[in-house]
Design a protein around this motif. Structure first.
Motif, PDB file in Angstrom:
ATOM      1  N   TRP A   1       0.801  -1.217   0.000  1.00  0.00           N
ATOM      2  CA  TRP A   1       0.000   0.000   0.000  1.00  0.00           C
ATOM      3  C   TRP A   1       0.837   1.272   0.000  1.00  0.00           C
ATOM      4  O   TRP A   1       0.443   2.285  -0.576  1.00  0.00           O
ATOM      5  CB  TRP A   1      -0.972  -0.002   1.188  1.00  0.00           C
TER       6      TRP A   1
ATOM      7  N   VAL B   1      -8.939   3.924   5.504  1.00  0.00           N
ATOM      8  CA  VAL B   1      -8.458   3.756   6.877  1.00  0.00           C
ATOM      9  C   VAL B   1      -9.613   3.486   7.834  1.00  0.00           C
ATOM     10  O   VAL B   1      -9.523   2.611   8.710  1.00  0.00           O
ATOM     11  CB  VAL B   1      -7.663   5.002   7.313  1.00  0.00           C
TER      12      VAL B   1
ATOM     13  N   LEU C   1      -3.452  -2.343   5.175  1.00  0.00           N
ATOM     14  CA  LEU C   1      -2.842  -1.064   5.510  1.00  0.00           C
ATOM     15  C   LEU C   1      -2.063  -1.135   6.822  1.00  0.00           C
ATOM     16  O   LEU C   1      -1.059  -0.438   7.003  1.00  0.00           O
ATOM     17  CB  LEU C   1      -3.911   0.030   5.612  1.00  0.00           C
TER      18      LEU C   1
ATOM     19  N   THR D   1      -2.087   3.033   9.268  1.00  0.00           N
ATOM     20  CA  THR D   1      -3.354   3.525   9.811  1.00  0.00           C
ATOM     21  C   THR D   1      -3.175   4.435  11.019  1.00  0.00           C
ATOM     22  O   THR D   1      -4.158   4.999  11.512  1.00  0.00           O
ATOM     23  CB  THR D   1      -4.258   2.348  10.211  1.00  0.00           C
TER      24      THR D   1
ATOM     25  N   CYS E   1      -0.653   7.046   6.127  1.00  0.00           N
ATOM     26  CA  CYS E   1      -0.878   6.836   4.696  1.00  0.00           C
ATOM     27  C   CYS E   1      -1.384   8.113   4.036  1.00  0.00           C
ATOM     28  O   CYS E   1      -1.009   8.437   2.899  1.00  0.00           O
ATOM     29  CB  CYS E   1      -1.853   5.686   4.464  1.00  0.00           C
TER      30      CYS E   1
END
Length: 355
Positions: free
Chosen positions: A102, A212, A229, A241, A300
């Protein structure tokens, strides 16, 4: 006779003393009563102040509750909107197609969108700005000619100054519109990058936020993406996250955005106008204010912001090159320099030494 006078005098003194006593008693009572009334007044005042404070707190809490409710509704509508849904599907399909983790998915998809959408629009915007600069220089000659013709018309047709000014402004606007149509460079086209870049940034940010928080639907796919994630990070951020506890990305975001502003400012030969200075300072303050926000969002999302800003910095540097400007058919202007990178570097060094 003297005895009666003495009796009268003694009675008068007794009456006077009794009156004094009654007066003193009355004064004491009145003082006590005034003290009580003053206490009562102070109690009422304190009660009114406390009551007002309570009502103000209630009003403030209700206002804050209304604001939070409205912001929640705005975020809910944004997360469920169609453009955000498209951006979310784009990220998921890019991840599934490439098979990248990711962190690489976020970086790769951002660079792809920047290269395919933002860079061509940036070159087009630079072309419009260059054309407007050239026709502005051309309009100066036309303006001098119109002024001379207006002065002759005043003498020939006996116009007043007001009539001559109206005709002059109308002719000037007509010539300006002709030049804009000739070069196809309406000033509104200089904002086309902003109208594409900002909504794209908002939609992708909302899409990553949906991934998320498993929005808008808490299904099996959302739970799987959330689990990916959690283990799809790299180096100091293995879990995407949670916020970046090292604060590397938030401070990098602030520095990169400030560098973009300073490079854009240093690449121009003209001095800024007052409004442009205010806008530059506003964007500087906004950039600094974004750093604490980046410290609280998931890493992220902060990774996307840093990648997008880095691509924007590279884009600005690329479009400074005379060769790239020639390949993109950006017209040359009198403000172009043969060595733009040297100019920017010298101005940045000068700014740093003065600071």
């Amino acid at each position: 006779m003297f005895r009666n006078l003495r009796l009268l005098k003694s009675n008068y003194q007794i009456n006077k003393k009794s009156k004094l006593k009654t007066n003193t008693i009355y004064l004491i009572k009145s003082r006590n009563f005034s003290h009580i009334t003053s206490k009562h007044k102070s109690f009422n005042q304190n009660y009114n102040i406390n009551n007002e404070y309570f009502t103000k707190n209630v009003r403030n809490s209700s206002i804050l509750a209304a604001i939070s409710e409205k912001s929640h509704l705005i975020f809910t509508k944004l997360s469920e909107s169609y453009p955000v849904h498209i951006a979310q599907d784009f990220l998921i399909n890019f991840h599934d197609t490439t098979g990248l983790p990711w962190w690489a998915t976020i970086i790769g998809s951002t660079c792809l969108l920047r290269a395919c959408v933002t860079l061509p629009l940036g070159a087009y915007q630079q072309s419009i700005v260059a054309k407007l600069e050239n026709i502005t220089d051309e309009m100066r000659n036309i303006e001098h000619e119109l002024k001379a013709e207006t002065a002759l018309a005043i003498k020939k047709f006996n116009w007043t100054k007001k009539e001559a000014f109206v005709v002059y402004r109308r002719s000037l606007k007509k010539q300006w519109n002709k030049l804009i149509i000739r070069d196809n460079c309406h000033p509104f086209k200089t904002t086309i990058l902003m109208w594409i870049q900002i909504p794209t940034w908002i939609c992708l940010s909302a899409a990553i936020r949906n991934l998320v928080y498993m929005l808008p639907n808490l299904d099996v796919q959302a739970q799987i993406i959330f689990a990916e994630l959690q283990v799809g990070g790299f180096l100091w951020i293995p879990n995407l996250t949670i916020p970046d506890n090292s604060y590397i990305f938030p401070f990098a975001l602030g520095l990169i955005n400030l560098l973009i502003i300073e490079i854009q400012l240093a690449s121009k030969l003209k001095e800024q106008k007052k409004i442009q200075k205010y806008l530059t300072n506003f964007f500087r303050v906004l950039t600094v204010a974004l750093v604490p926000v980046a410290c609280t969002v998931p890493s992220c999302l902060c990774l996307y912001w840093v990648t997008s800003s880095t691509c924007g910095l590279i884009q600005n540097l690329i479009l400074l090159s005379p060769k790239i400007r020639y390949l993109c058919r950006i017209p040359a202007t009198k403000n172009n320099v043969s060595h733009p990178y040297q100019l920017v570097w010298n101005k940045l060094k000068q700014r740093l030494t003065f600071s």
